[in-house]
Structures are given as structure tokens and as C-alpha cells.
Design an enzyme around this catalytic site. Structure first.
Site, PDB file in Angstrom:
ATOM      1  N   HIS A   1     -18.007  -7.175  44.461  1.00  0.00           N
ATOM      2  CA  HIS A   1     -18.033  -5.896  43.746  1.00  0.00           C
ATOM      3  C   HIS A   1     -18.327  -6.068  42.256  1.00  0.00           C
ATOM      4  O   HIS A   1     -18.578  -5.087  41.555  1.00  0.00           O
ATOM      5  CB  HIS A   1     -16.738  -5.104  43.979  1.00  0.00           C
ATOM      6  CG  HIS A   1     -15.543  -5.555  43.195  1.00  0.00           C
ATOM      7  ND1 HIS A   1     -14.545  -6.338  43.734  1.00  0.00           N
ATOM      8  CD2 HIS A   1     -15.168  -5.321  41.915  1.00  0.00           C
ATOM      9  CE1 HIS A   1     -13.611  -6.554  42.829  1.00  0.00           C
ATOM     10  NE2 HIS A   1     -13.965  -5.955  41.708  1.00  0.00           N
TER      11      HIS A   1
ATOM     12  N   ASP B   1     -15.515  -9.746  50.022  1.00  0.00           N
ATOM     13  CA  ASP B   1     -15.631  -9.499  48.580  1.00  0.00           C
ATOM     14  C   ASP B   1     -15.896 -10.782  47.794  1.00  0.00           C
ATOM     15  O   ASP B   1     -15.349 -10.988  46.707  1.00  0.00           O
ATOM     16  CB  ASP B   1     -14.378  -8.793  48.045  1.00  0.00           C
ATOM     17  CG  ASP B   1     -14.618  -8.169  46.666  1.00  0.00           C
ATOM     18  OD1 ASP B   1     -15.791  -8.002  46.286  1.00  0.00           O
ATOM     19  OD2 ASP B   1     -13.623  -7.866  45.974  1.00  0.00           O
TER      20      ASP B   1
ATOM     21  N   SER C   1     -11.384  -9.323  37.960  1.00  0.00           N
ATOM     22  CA  SER C   1     -12.036  -9.502  39.260  1.00  0.00           C
ATOM     23  C   SER C   1     -13.007 -10.674  39.244  1.00  0.00           C
ATOM     24  O   SER C   1     -13.881 -10.761  38.379  1.00  0.00           O
ATOM     25  CB  SER C   1     -12.797  -8.232  39.646  1.00  0.00           C
ATOM     26  OG  SER C   1     -11.913  -7.169  39.884  1.00  0.00           O
TER      27      SER C   1
END
Length: 220
Positions: free
Chosen positions: A71, A101, A188
Site C-alpha cells: 500500500h 501487503d 508503513s
């Protein structure tokens, strides 16, 4: 009094040893940390716009391969990375997998004269609940940030209803590591590190509206 002095000295020695463990773990991984600035297409307003976002990653191969979240980089039109020496280099998307992911990007090192540092990966299957960990990344664009916590639980499962910010379902093929180390937007793709300085997870998500609920993808 002698017993009290002995116990105090022992506690100080243990604290100093633990502090040194933190420094050693930091020094093994922080040089391989990457601040990632992807430019993505945004259709949320009904119009095509290009938007710069922030993420993190960690170098795992001396040729400049970086692991991050899908992402973060999966739909990027352009990627600029800032390395530990604060030099900026472009990167290209190599491949990724939305259900887990995970994505890999490659740094363009053709004009880079610095030194590439590589992080070592550990064994996430041996992680224990209560184990101390460090989360590294760029929360809210604050690069080279470290937070500390413990593994709150292993094998946390999310259903297919959980979706990435890019829209794809995720979680079905992951059993996540849950940690109370601070993980915020921008973390992230950054590494979750054990006290031996080995990457055991890739930070991926936090729970908004709650405190100390962060999740990382086990490296295994």
C-alpha cells in the site's frame, strides 16, 4: 545496607546492559532504513490528482532491493527514497502482493556514491509474546524515528473485510504480529526489530481510535 547497595548496583548493571542492547539493535538496522516518498494517482475527489505520500522500507540486498508495504509502493507512479546519509535516490517498483501487503522496490544506485547498508532478517516463528522490539520508520514524515514496545500477541488474524488504503483486501494470508510499539502513518513498510538487531516483521498498520495497537507482517 550492604544488601540494599548490592541490589541497587545489580539493577543499575541490568539497566545499562539493556540500554546497550537497544543501541546495538538500533545501529544494526537504522543505517538500512529508507524513507520512501511515492507519488500516486488519487481519484477520491472524482478528478485525477497526483498525491505524494510517505512510507518506510528497509534494504535487504546490497544491490539496493528494499522491502516495504504494497500500500506504500504498489501503485506509485514515481518513487523517491532518502537513505541514511540523507541522499535522495529514485527507485522502481519490482513487484508486490496485496493479500500480504508486501512489495519490493529497487534503488537506482547509478549515481549514488555512498555506502549501502543491509539489514539482517531474523526468524519470526521464534518470536515470543512479551519480547522487546523496536519499530523504525517515518511516522508523520518524521524520518529515522524509533519507538519501543513488546510483542503483544502472535498470530493475529484479520478477515477479508480488512482492506488496504489502495482498496485491495488483505490479511487473509497473514497472521500478524501485534505490538504496543508506536506505529503511525508513515511507519508503513518499516522494520520491526528484535533486540539482536534482526528484522522480524514489516510494520503495516495501526488501529485508529485506540492506543498501542500496531501490527506487523512476520518476515517468515
Amino acid at each position: 545496607m550492604l544488601l540494599a547497595a548490592f541490589m541497587c548496583g545489580t539493577a543499575l548493571g541490568q539497566n545499562n546492559s539493556f540500554q546497550k542492547d537497544i543501541y546495538r539493535a538500533r545501529d544494526k538496522v537504522l543505517p538500512a532504513l529508507v524513507h520512501i516518498q511515492p507519488v500516486i494517482k488519487d481519484f477520491n475527489t472524482g478528478e485525477l490528482k497526483k498525491q505524494a505520500i510517505i512510507g518506510s522500507g528497509v534494504i535487504f540486498h546490497p544491490d539496493g532491493y528494499v522491502v516495504t508495504n504494497y500500500h506504500v509502493a504498489g501503485k506509485a507512479e514515481r518513487i523517491i527514497c532518502t537513505l541514511s546519509d540523507r541522499e535522495e535516490v529514485p527507485a522502481t517498483f519490482v513487484g508486490g502482493d496485496p493479500p500480504t501487503d508486501i512489495a519490493v522496490i529497487k534503488l537506482d544506485l547509478s549515481e549514488y556514491d555512498g555506502q549501502i547498508h543491509v539489514a539482517q532478517f531474523g526468524n519470526s516463528d521464534s518470536v515470543q509474546v512479551g519480547q522487546q522490539v523496536l519499530a523504525m520508520g517515518s511516522p508523520l514524515s518524521l524520518s529515522r524515528t524509533i519507538s519501543m514496545g513488546v510483542i503483544s500477541t502472535r498470530d493475529r488474524y484479520f478477515s477479508d473485510e480488512i482492506r488496504l488504503p489502495t482498496g485491495e483486501p488483505t490479511g487473509r494470508y497473514n497472521l500478524w504480529l501485534q505490538t504496543d510499539a508506536a506505529i503511525n502513518p508513515g511507519n508503513s513498510g518499516g522494520p520491526l526489530v528484535d533486540m539482536s538487531g534482526r528484522v522480524i516483521g514489516i510494520n503495516s498498520r495501526a488501529t485508529f481510535g485506540a492506543n498501542n495497537l500496531g501490527f506487523a507482517i512476520p518476515v517468515n
